[in-house]
Each structure stands twice: as C-alpha cells, then as structure tokens.
Design a protein around this motif. Structure first.
Motif: not given
Length: 129
Positions: A60-63, A53-57
């Motif tokens: 601009n935080s990322f995980e 799972v790629i989270n592009l919040y």
C-alpha cells in the motif's frame, strides 16, 4: 414473457457493470501514463504527468515518478516518502495519504483511466508487460 425478457436484460446489465469493476489486486503494480485527456484544464500538472509512472505497491505504499528531460530513463519521485494508497471498490477510487489526491478508476474501450478529482485531468494508463 415480458417479465422474462426484462429479467434477462437486467441480468445482462448487472453482469456488464460488474465486469467493469476493478479490484485492489488488479490495480497493484506499475502504471505508465500514456495519454492525458483534457490537459488544458490544468496545463502545469498535465506537463508534469506526461509519461509519468504511478506505482501502487502491494504493501500500500505509493509513488509518482515524473519523466525528466535529461535521458530516456531518468525519473524523479515527486510524492511524499511515506505516501500510501487505499482503494474503495464500491466507488472505484484510489485515495492517497499525505496528499488530497483521489483517483477515480474507469475502463472504456479496453483502456484504463485514472481521473484526478482535484484537477479534473484524466490519465490514460497502461501496465508494462
């Protein structure tokens, strides 16, 4: 008449190229890795990213969360706690701080792809409903 046809073709081409460009707003959200193309170029990373799972919040935080084998909904966050992302609309690339990861965004046949410039892996991604 030739000039009018050429102008029409040029306008049609420019419209189709523009319609394939994504914006930062389009990319913000959760993306599921549904398929990995050319996984043989980096088998270890491909195995780790399978069903990730790629989270592009929006802040601009990322995980990235990698799927774990110990349950259907078990994920492990594998990115730095303070990682952030930026998007360059002219090159259609996502740059990740705290790492050297750069993802080239593309669309083809109604599908969205993130290609990691370092490993060469091409991730087919989709957003859950």
């Amino acid at each position: 008449m030739k000039n009018a046809i050429m102008l029409f073709v040029l306008a049609l081409f420019a419209t189709s190229v523009h319609s394939q460009s994504l914006t930062q707003k389009d990319l913000t959200g959760t993306w599921l890795v549904t398929n990995i193309e050319n996984s043989s170029s980096n088998p270890k990373m491909a195995a780790a990213m399978e069903k990730a799972v790629i989270n592009l919040y929006a802040d601009n935080s990322f995980e990235i969360k990698e799927k774990q084998d110990d349950g259907p909904y078990s994920y492990k966050t594998t990115t730095s706690k303070n990682a952030t992302w930026t998007f360059n609309p002219s090159t259609q690339t996502i740059s990740i701080t705290q790492s050297k990861m750069t993802l080239k965004v593309s669309q083809s046949g109604g599908k969205t792809y993130f290609t990691d410039s370092n490993s060469g892996l091409k991730f087919e991604v989709s957003q859950p409903m």
